[in-house]
Write a protein that holds these residues in place. Structure first.
Motif, PDB file in Angstrom:
ATOM      1  N   ALA A  72       0.747  -1.181   0.040  1.00  0.00           N
ATOM      2  CA  ALA A  72       0.023   0.093  -0.083  1.00  0.00           C
ATOM      3  C   ALA A  72       1.032   1.138   0.052  1.00  0.00           C
ATOM      4  O   ALA A  72       0.570   2.174  -0.918  1.00  0.00           O
ATOM      5  CB  ALA A  72      -0.927   0.046   1.135  1.00  0.00           C
ATOM      6  N   ALA A  73       1.986   1.183   0.789  1.00  0.00           N
ATOM      7  CA  ALA A  73       2.978   2.183   0.890  1.00  0.00           C
ATOM      8  C   ALA A  73       3.460   2.726  -0.545  1.00  0.00           C
ATOM      9  O   ALA A  73       3.712   3.706  -0.800  1.00  0.00           O
ATOM     10  CB  ALA A  73       3.786   2.322   1.953  1.00  0.00           C
ATOM     11  N   MET A  74       3.753   1.673  -1.126  1.00  0.00           N
ATOM     12  CA  MET A  74       4.442   1.727  -2.605  1.00  0.00           C
ATOM     13  C   MET A  74       3.235   2.028  -3.748  1.00  0.00           C
ATOM     14  O   MET A  74       3.527   2.130  -4.865  1.00  0.00           O
ATOM     15  CB  MET A  74       5.150   0.662  -2.987  1.00  0.00           C
ATOM     16  CG  MET A  74       6.365   0.417  -1.944  1.00  0.00           C
ATOM     17  SD  MET A  74       7.441   1.752  -1.875  1.00  0.00           S
ATOM     18  CE  MET A  74       8.819   1.110  -1.675  1.00  0.00           C
ATOM     19  N   GLY A  75       1.857   1.931  -3.473  1.00  0.00           N
ATOM     20  CA  GLY A  75       0.947   2.418  -4.293  1.00  0.00           C
ATOM     21  C   GLY A  75       0.327   1.272  -5.134  1.00  0.00           C
ATOM     22  O   GLY A  75      -0.454   1.281  -6.087  1.00  0.00           O
ATOM     23  N   PHE A  76       0.913   0.118  -4.566  1.00  0.00           N
ATOM     24  CA  PHE A  76       0.325  -1.060  -5.640  1.00  0.00           C
ATOM     25  C   PHE A  76      -1.042  -1.452  -5.142  1.00  0.00           C
ATOM     26  O   PHE A  76      -1.906  -2.160  -5.876  1.00  0.00           O
ATOM     27  CB  PHE A  76       1.448  -2.599  -5.239  1.00  0.00           C
ATOM     28  CG  PHE A  76       2.620  -2.239  -5.960  1.00  0.00           C
ATOM     29  CD1 PHE A  76       2.723  -2.028  -7.239  1.00  0.00           C
ATOM     30  CD2 PHE A  76       3.722  -2.107  -4.984  1.00  0.00           C
ATOM     31  CE1 PHE A  76       3.925  -1.603  -7.761  1.00  0.00           C
ATOM     32  CE2 PHE A  76       4.932  -1.933  -5.551  1.00  0.00           C
ATOM     33  CZ  PHE A  76       5.008  -1.501  -6.956  1.00  0.00           C
ATOM     34  N   VAL A  77      -1.469  -1.417  -4.024  1.00  0.00           N
ATOM     35  CA  VAL A  77      -2.839  -1.722  -3.429  1.00  0.00           C
ATOM     36  C   VAL A  77      -3.246  -0.689  -2.751  1.00  0.00           C
ATOM     37  O   VAL A  77      -2.639   0.250  -1.965  1.00  0.00           O
ATOM     38  CB  VAL A  77      -3.013  -2.831  -2.451  1.00  0.00           C
ATOM     39  CG1 VAL A  77      -2.524  -4.214  -3.252  1.00  0.00           C
ATOM     40  CG2 VAL A  77      -2.102  -2.898  -1.273  1.00  0.00           C
ATOM     41  N   PRO A  78      -4.798  -0.403  -2.588  1.00  0.00           N
ATOM     42  CA  PRO A  78      -5.224   0.914  -1.840  1.00  0.00           C
ATOM     43  C   PRO A  78      -5.148   0.776  -0.345  1.00  0.00           C
ATOM     44  O   PRO A  78      -5.084  -0.535   0.126  1.00  0.00           O
ATOM     45  CB  PRO A  78      -6.710   0.910  -2.276  1.00  0.00           C
ATOM     46  CG  PRO A  78      -7.019  -0.593  -2.833  1.00  0.00           C
ATOM     47  CD  PRO A  78      -5.746  -1.189  -3.278  1.00  0.00           C
ATOM     48  N   ALA A  79      -4.880   1.712   0.497  1.00  0.00           N
ATOM     49  CA  ALA A  79      -4.609   1.741   1.810  1.00  0.00           C
ATOM     50  C   ALA A  79      -5.878   2.305   2.509  1.00  0.00           C
ATOM     51  O   ALA A  79      -6.465   3.114   2.162  1.00  0.00           O
ATOM     52  CB  ALA A  79      -3.523   2.788   2.109  1.00  0.00           C
ATOM     53  N   GLY A  80      -6.072   1.609   3.802  1.00  0.00           N
ATOM     54  CA  GLY A  80      -6.875   1.999   4.592  1.00  0.00           C
ATOM     55  C   GLY A  80      -8.370   2.330   4.169  1.00  0.00           C
ATOM     56  O   GLY A  80      -8.754   1.558   3.223  1.00  0.00           O
ATOM     57  N   GLY A  81      -9.157   3.045   4.814  1.00  0.00           N
ATOM     58  CA  GLY A  81     -10.803   3.165   4.478  1.00  0.00           C
ATOM     59  C   GLY A  81     -11.592   2.547   5.148  1.00  0.00           C
ATOM     60  O   GLY A  81     -11.091   1.905   6.385  1.00  0.00           O
ATOM     61  N   LEU A  82     -12.991   3.096   5.384  1.00  0.00           N
ATOM     62  CA  LEU A  82     -13.725   2.506   6.135  1.00  0.00           C
ATOM     63  C   LEU A  82     -14.079   1.033   6.043  1.00  0.00           C
ATOM     64  O   LEU A  82     -14.312   0.456   7.135  1.00  0.00           O
ATOM     65  CB  LEU A  82     -15.171   3.419   5.941  1.00  0.00           C
ATOM     66  CG  LEU A  82     -15.223   4.724   6.385  1.00  0.00           C
ATOM     67  CD1 LEU A  82     -16.643   5.277   6.056  1.00  0.00           C
ATOM     68  CD2 LEU A  82     -15.056   4.709   7.957  1.00  0.00           C
ATOM     69  N   TRP A  83     -14.071   0.355   5.013  1.00  0.00           N
ATOM     70  CA  TRP A  83     -13.939  -0.858   4.833  1.00  0.00           C
ATOM     71  C   TRP A  83     -12.960  -1.698   5.482  1.00  0.00           C
ATOM     72  O   TRP A  83     -13.256  -2.739   5.958  1.00  0.00           O
ATOM     73  CB  TRP A  83     -14.232  -1.520   3.487  1.00  0.00           C
ATOM     74  CG  TRP A  83     -15.561  -0.952   2.680  1.00  0.00           C
ATOM     75  CD1 TRP A  83     -15.772   0.248   2.164  1.00  0.00           C
ATOM     76  CD2 TRP A  83     -17.088  -1.379   3.097  1.00  0.00           C
ATOM     77  NE1 TRP A  83     -16.968   0.402   1.565  1.00  0.00           N
ATOM     78  CE2 TRP A  83     -17.763  -0.398   2.262  1.00  0.00           C
ATOM     79  CE3 TRP A  83     -17.317  -2.527   3.904  1.00  0.00           C
ATOM     80  CZ2 TRP A  83     -19.312  -0.573   2.373  1.00  0.00           C
ATOM     81  CZ3 TRP A  83     -18.745  -2.630   3.891  1.00  0.00           C
ATOM     82  CH2 TRP A  83     -19.566  -1.709   3.042  1.00  0.00           C
TER      83      TRP A  83
END
Length: 192
Positions: free
Chosen positions: A50-61
């Motif tokens: 996530a930090a490298m931008g390959f998957v989305p980070a955080g969020g309500l879900w």
């Protein structure tokens, strides 16, 4: 960055409660080390991705999923009893928790002009230090306390195995109830 990771875990009560659920499940320092290592490996992978931008980070879900992971670990402790193997749970849910950690790191990195590797490593080391600062002393105290509980040891091959004590049941019930509370609050945020 390490300080930010340390602060995040020490004030991230949902993550700490999940770790407490894992401590309760572990039953010994040896099994706790295996479980915490599985959790660390898993959340390090998704935090890095996530930090490298390959998957989305955080969020309500993700936050709702983290609350559900607390419910699951608390319920399994009550239903299956302890000690039990929780490394698989730690590995699976660790992937989800890593996305939660990544939400904060992504926000901090948005204003950062430098590379991402050093902040990622520092942040992750801070998280690990915080987890160990909590898990090891709490585990040691809990395992010593419950090893004195009456009844036969469920697994005499483990170092200072936890016995199915009232304290472990009460703490597991508190983990479960807090997790349910977070599920309700985060559901209201997600669907509200």
């Amino acid at each position: 960055w390490a300080r930010m990771g340390l602060d995040h875990i020490l004030t991230g009560y949902d993550h700490l409660l999940f770790v407490l659920g894992l401590v309760l499940a572990a039953g010994s320092l040896r099994r706790l080390a295996i479980t915490v290592t599985a959790f660390t490996l898993a959340h390090s992978v998704t935090l890095g991705l996530a930090a490298m931008g390959f998957v989305p980070a955080g969020g309500l879900w993700v936050e709702l999923g983290i609350a559900l992971s607390i419910v699951v670990v608390g319920a399994r402790n009550l239903i299956q009893g302890v000690p039990r193997a929780a490394a698989g749970e730690a590995l699976g849910f660790g992937l989800l928790h890593g996305l939660g950690f990544a939400g904060l790191l992504a926000d901090a990195l948005s204003g950062h002009d430098g590379g991402r590797l050093l902040p990622l490593l520092g942040f992750n080391l801070g998280i690990e230090a915080g987890q160990l600062l909590v898990a090891l002393p709490v585990g040691w105290i809990l395992f010593r306390w419950t090893a004195r509980a009456p009844g036969p040891s469920p697994d005499p091959g483990f170092d200072a195995p936890v016995r199915d004590s009232g304290l472990v049941r009460v703490l597991s019930g508190l983990v479960l109830m807090a997790g349910l509370g977070w599920v309700v609050l985060r559901s209201l945020e997600a669907f509200g």
